[in-house]
Design a protein around this motif. Structure first.
Motif, PDB file in Angstrom:
ATOM      1  N   ASN A 114      47.316  66.270 -24.446  1.00  0.00           N
ATOM      2  CA  ASN A 114      46.496  65.639 -23.418  1.00  0.00           C
ATOM      3  C   ASN A 114      47.337  65.347 -22.180  1.00  0.00           C
ATOM      4  OD1 ASN A 114      47.824  62.985 -23.640  1.00  0.00           O
ATOM      5  ND2 ASN A 114      46.770  62.818 -25.610  1.00  0.00           N
ATOM      6  N   ALA A 115      46.639  65.063 -21.082  1.00  0.00           N
ATOM      7  CA  ALA A 115      47.301  64.493 -19.907  1.00  0.00           C
ATOM      8  C   ALA A 115      47.102  62.984 -20.003  1.00  0.00           C
ATOM      9  CB  ALA A 115      46.680  65.032 -18.631  1.00  0.00           C
ATOM     10  N   ALA A 116      48.118  62.210 -19.664  1.00  0.00           N
ATOM     11  CA  ALA A 116      48.010  60.759 -19.819  1.00  0.00           C
ATOM     12  C   ALA A 116      48.736  60.051 -18.680  1.00  0.00           C
ATOM     13  CB  ALA A 116      48.612  60.341 -21.164  1.00  0.00           C
ATOM     14  N   GLY A 117      48.335  58.822 -18.434  1.00  0.00           N
ATOM     15  CA  GLY A 117      49.004  57.998 -17.428  1.00  0.00           C
ATOM     16  C   GLY A 117      50.107  57.185 -18.087  1.00  0.00           C
ATOM     17  N   ALA A 118      51.233  57.022 -17.397  1.00  0.00           N
ATOM     18  CA  ALA A 118      52.328  56.222 -17.963  1.00  0.00           C
ATOM     19  C   ALA A 118      52.044  54.740 -17.782  1.00  0.00           C
ATOM     20  CB  ALA A 118      53.643  56.594 -17.292  1.00  0.00           C
ATOM     21  N   GLN A 193      36.050  56.067 -15.665  1.00  0.00           N
ATOM     22  CA  GLN A 193      36.879  55.460 -14.612  1.00  0.00           C
ATOM     23  C   GLN A 193      38.307  55.311 -15.130  1.00  0.00           C
ATOM     24  OE1 GLN A 193      34.557  53.850 -16.382  1.00  0.00           O
ATOM     25  NE2 GLN A 193      35.762  52.316 -17.459  1.00  0.00           N
ATOM     26  N   TYR A 194      39.266  55.486 -14.233  1.00  0.00           N
ATOM     27  CA  TYR A 194      40.633  55.145 -14.622  1.00  0.00           C
ATOM     28  C   TYR A 194      40.666  53.629 -14.840  1.00  0.00           C
ATOM     29  CZ  TYR A 194      41.888  59.883 -13.353  1.00  0.00           C
ATOM     30  OH  TYR A 194      41.963  61.255 -13.307  1.00  0.00           O
ATOM     31  N   GLU A 195      41.740  53.142 -15.423  1.00  0.00           N
ATOM     32  CA  GLU A 195      41.805  51.735 -15.803  1.00  0.00           C
ATOM     33  C   GLU A 195      42.059  50.850 -14.575  1.00  0.00           C
ATOM     34  OE1 GLU A 195      43.684  54.259 -17.112  1.00  0.00           O
ATOM     35  OE2 GLU A 195      42.165  54.548 -18.666  1.00  0.00           O
ATOM     36  N   THR A 196      41.805  49.564 -14.732  1.00  0.00           N
ATOM     37  CA  THR A 196      42.183  48.607 -13.687  1.00  0.00           C
ATOM     38  C   THR A 196      43.663  48.266 -13.886  1.00  0.00           C
ATOM     39  OG1 THR A 196      41.691  46.671 -15.038  1.00  0.00           O
ATOM     40  CG2 THR A 196      39.863  47.575 -13.724  1.00  0.00           C
ATOM     41  N   ALA A 210      51.475  54.896 -22.938  1.00  0.00           N
ATOM     42  CA  ALA A 210      50.712  55.829 -22.103  1.00  0.00           C
ATOM     43  C   ALA A 210      49.236  55.587 -22.369  1.00  0.00           C
ATOM     44  CB  ALA A 210      51.085  57.275 -22.419  1.00  0.00           C
ATOM     45  N   VAL A 211      48.402  55.988 -21.403  1.00  0.00           N
ATOM     46  CA  VAL A 211      46.981  55.683 -21.508  1.00  0.00           C
ATOM     47  C   VAL A 211      46.171  56.953 -21.263  1.00  0.00           C
ATOM     48  CG1 VAL A 211      46.746  55.045 -19.066  1.00  0.00           C
ATOM     49  CG2 VAL A 211      45.265  54.012 -20.738  1.00  0.00           C
ATOM     50  N   GLY A 212      45.093  57.108 -22.040  1.00  0.00           N
ATOM     51  CA  GLY A 212      44.272  58.306 -21.858  1.00  0.00           C
ATOM     52  C   GLY A 212      42.903  58.153 -22.500  1.00  0.00           C
ATOM     53  N   MET A 213      42.060  59.174 -22.281  1.00  0.00           N
ATOM     54  CA  MET A 213      40.645  59.104 -22.664  1.00  0.00           C
ATOM     55  C   MET A 213      40.277  60.119 -23.747  1.00  0.00           C
ATOM     56  SD  MET A 213      39.096  59.066 -18.804  1.00  0.00           S
ATOM     57  CE  MET A 213      39.955  58.206 -17.462  1.00  0.00           C
ATOM     58  N   SER A 214      41.265  60.651 -24.436  1.00  0.00           N
ATOM     59  CA  SER A 214      40.953  61.686 -25.444  1.00  0.00           C
ATOM     60  C   SER A 214      41.756  61.431 -26.715  1.00  0.00           C
ATOM     61  CB  SER A 214      41.292  63.072 -24.883  1.00  0.00           C
ATOM     62  OG  SER A 214      42.678  63.228 -24.728  1.00  0.00           O
ATOM     63  N   ILE A 235      52.695  63.418 -19.227  1.00  0.00           N
ATOM     64  CA  ILE A 235      52.495  62.301 -18.298  1.00  0.00           C
ATOM     65  C   ILE A 235      52.173  62.875 -16.909  1.00  0.00           C
ATOM     66  CG2 ILE A 235      53.540  60.269 -17.225  1.00  0.00           C
ATOM     67  CD1 ILE A 235      53.009  59.983 -20.275  1.00  0.00           C
ATOM     68  N   SER A 236      50.937  62.650 -16.469  1.00  0.00           N
ATOM     69  CA  SER A 236      50.497  63.253 -15.201  1.00  0.00           C
ATOM     70  C   SER A 236      50.564  62.253 -14.049  1.00  0.00           C
ATOM     71  CB  SER A 236      49.067  63.767 -15.349  1.00  0.00           C
ATOM     72  OG  SER A 236      48.227  62.723 -15.787  1.00  0.00           O
ATOM     73  N   ASN A 237      50.677  60.989 -14.356  1.00  0.00           N
ATOM     74  CA  ASN A 237      50.670  59.966 -13.302  1.00  0.00           C
ATOM     75  C   ASN A 237      51.176  58.646 -13.867  1.00  0.00           C
ATOM     76  OD1 ASN A 237      47.812  60.256 -14.625  1.00  0.00           O
ATOM     77  ND2 ASN A 237      47.910  58.140 -13.951  1.00  0.00           N
ATOM     78  N   MET A 238      51.614  57.767 -12.983  1.00  0.00           N
ATOM     79  CA  MET A 238      51.860  56.391 -13.401  1.00  0.00           C
ATOM     80  C   MET A 238      50.481  55.730 -13.460  1.00  0.00           C
ATOM     81  SD  MET A 238      55.055  56.576 -13.787  1.00  0.00           S
ATOM     82  CE  MET A 238      55.508  54.894 -14.255  1.00  0.00           C
ATOM     83  N   LYS A 246      46.279  55.674  -5.111  1.00  0.00           N
ATOM     84  CA  LYS A 246      44.985  55.768  -5.796  1.00  0.00           C
ATOM     85  C   LYS A 246      45.046  56.933  -6.790  1.00  0.00           C
ATOM     86  CE  LYS A 246      41.091  54.018  -3.091  1.00  0.00           C
ATOM     87  NZ  LYS A 246      41.614  52.761  -2.727  1.00  0.00           N
ATOM     88  N   LEU A 247      44.402  56.755  -7.941  1.00  0.00           N
ATOM     89  CA  LEU A 247      44.385  57.835  -8.933  1.00  0.00           C
ATOM     90  C   LEU A 247      43.212  58.771  -8.639  1.00  0.00           C
ATOM     91  CD1 LEU A 247      45.062  55.820 -12.202  1.00  0.00           C
ATOM     92  CD2 LEU A 247      46.675  57.060 -10.766  1.00  0.00           C
ATOM     93  N   SER A 248      43.475  60.065  -8.742  1.00  0.00           N
ATOM     94  CA  SER A 248      42.375  61.016  -8.583  1.00  0.00           C
ATOM     95  C   SER A 248      42.509  62.117  -9.618  1.00  0.00           C
ATOM     96  CB  SER A 248      42.380  61.634  -7.188  1.00  0.00           C
ATOM     97  OG  SER A 248      43.402  62.611  -7.092  1.00  0.00           O
ATOM     98  N   ASP A 251      44.782  64.979  -8.527  1.00  0.00           N
ATOM     99  CA  ASP A 251      46.227  64.768  -8.685  1.00  0.00           C
ATOM    100  C   ASP A 251      46.642  64.898 -10.148  1.00  0.00           C
ATOM    101  OD1 ASP A 251      46.283  64.359  -6.015  1.00  0.00           O
ATOM    102  OD2 ASP A 251      46.486  62.181  -6.111  1.00  0.00           O
ATOM    103  N   VAL A 252      45.806  64.362 -11.052  1.00  0.00           N
ATOM    104  CA  VAL A 252      46.120  64.447 -12.485  1.00  0.00           C
ATOM    105  C   VAL A 252      46.192  65.911 -12.911  1.00  0.00           C
ATOM    106  CG1 VAL A 252      45.128  64.049 -14.786  1.00  0.00           C
ATOM    107  CG2 VAL A 252      45.247  62.169 -13.145  1.00  0.00           C
ATOM    108  N   ILE A 253      45.186  66.708 -12.484  1.00  0.00           N
ATOM    109  CA  ILE A 253      45.163  68.121 -12.870  1.00  0.00           C
ATOM    110  C   ILE A 253      46.342  68.852 -12.225  1.00  0.00           C
ATOM    111  CG2 ILE A 253      43.850  70.299 -12.682  1.00  0.00           C
ATOM    112  CD1 ILE A 253      41.306  68.686 -13.057  1.00  0.00           C
TER     113      ILE A 253
HETATM  114  N1  HPA Z   1      44.271  56.950 -17.399  1.00  0.00           N
HETATM  115  C1  HPA Z   1      43.444  57.494 -18.307  1.00  0.00           C
HETATM  116  N2  HPA Z   1      43.429  58.785 -18.594  1.00  0.00           N
HETATM  117  C2  HPA Z   1      44.305  59.572 -17.951  1.00  0.00           C
HETATM  118  C3  HPA Z   1      45.202  59.075 -16.996  1.00  0.00           C
HETATM  119  C4  HPA Z   1      45.187  57.689 -16.699  1.00  0.00           C
HETATM  120  O1  HPA Z   1      45.940  57.155 -15.876  1.00  0.00           O
HETATM  121  N3  HPA Z   1      45.928  60.127 -16.542  1.00  0.00           N
HETATM  122  C5  HPA Z   1      45.484  61.219 -17.217  1.00  0.00           C
HETATM  123  N4  HPA Z   1      44.511  60.895 -18.074  1.00  0.00           N
END
Ligand code: HPA
Length: 274
Positions: A114-118, A193-196, A210-214, A235-238, A246-248, A251-253
């Protein structure tokens, strides 16, 4: 009881009818932007999810929605290009479909990417995290509802869900890869939505890296029917609030795709070494 063996045997029988005797041993689910490895599968047979009876249809962008069968690094693979997420509107119970069909196809081990946020502030975009464990605070589970006894018991152990043996192999491969690889805890949020920033601080206090939706619904379904899992996060983003950006989704992809080739090399080495 709907999502039991008889139900998914219909899907598996259809898939088998298109494979001419090929028997996959290793499952692989490819995350956002990480599809490159699928192109390396030899003698591929592709089966779109939409052709498969009693299966689900993928709606997420960047997820093309098909199984790819074939050989990779000498292993017989059942690969998913495109996966199913709770945020797409499925019930948790429906999300058992991919792994139960893999089980009926004979898959013995499963790699989830998966892609995940740090959440861990020492991680950086482009790093990889071997999933050691997960935290899911959302309550519901794919195994809610009547238990499918023919897949596993009502109550089941998940204390070694992310297989120690497979993690050891992944660590060895990581040591010879060019990537910065950590081992940590995946914290599940449903999205979309990305997290707060407050949620990310809470996740950190609770032990998330790390945080993710899958991934967690698939890992839990695998644990229920006795398939050992290896989970790998690119890890695709902090995560939200760590850096002032801002997370988009773009950018993650983008980061996941940029790091994709090295990540694919690591996953290929793991597959070879398993
Ligand atoms: N949060 C949740 N899911 C994600 C993130 C994130 O920051 N980056 C990639 N998948």
């Amino acid at each position: 009881m709907k999502y039991d063996k008889a139900y998914f045997q219909v899907s598996a029988d259809y898939i088998k009818s298109r494979l001419g005797g090929f028997e996959p041993e290793l499952g692989l689910i490819l995350g956002t932007g990480l599809g490159g490895l699928a192109a390396q599968i030899e003698d591929p047979v592709e089966i779109p999810y939409k052709d498969i009876p009693n299966f689900l249809v993928s709606t997420a962008p960047g997820h093309s929605g098909k199984f790819i069968f074939g050989t990779l690094m000498g292993k017989k693979m059942m690969c998913m290009s495109g996966r199913f997420h709770f945020y797409e509107g499925y019930e948790y119970q429906q999300l058992v479909a991919p792994v139960r069909v893999m089980k009926l196809m004979g898959v013995k081990r499963l790699i989830l990417t998966n892609a995940a946020g740090a959440v861990n502030e020492s991680y950086r975009p482009g790093d990889v995290m071997i999933i050691k464990d997960h935290i899911k605070m959302t309550g519901a589970s794919p195994m809610c509802g009547p238990n499918a006894d023919d897949f596993g018991p009502r109550f089941f152990d998940v204390s070694d869900m992310y297989s120690k043996d497979m993690r050891a192999v992944a660590r060895e491969c990581a040591a010879r890869s060019e990537l910065n690889v950590h081992e940590g805890v995946y914290f599940f949020f449903t999205g979309p939505q990305y997290e707060t920033p407050a949620e990310i601080r809470a996740a950190r206090i609770l032990g998330g890296d790390a945080v993710g939706m899958s991934t967690v619904t698939e890992a839990l379904t695998a644990a229920h029917c006795g398939i050992p899992v290896l989970g790998l996060s690119m890890i695709s983003n902090m995560a939200a609030g760590i850096w002032d950006v801002k997370l988009s989704e773009e950018d993650v992809i983008e980061i996941a795709q940029k790091s994709g080739p090295k990540f694919s090399l690591l996953v290929a080495d793991i597959i070879r070494s398993l």
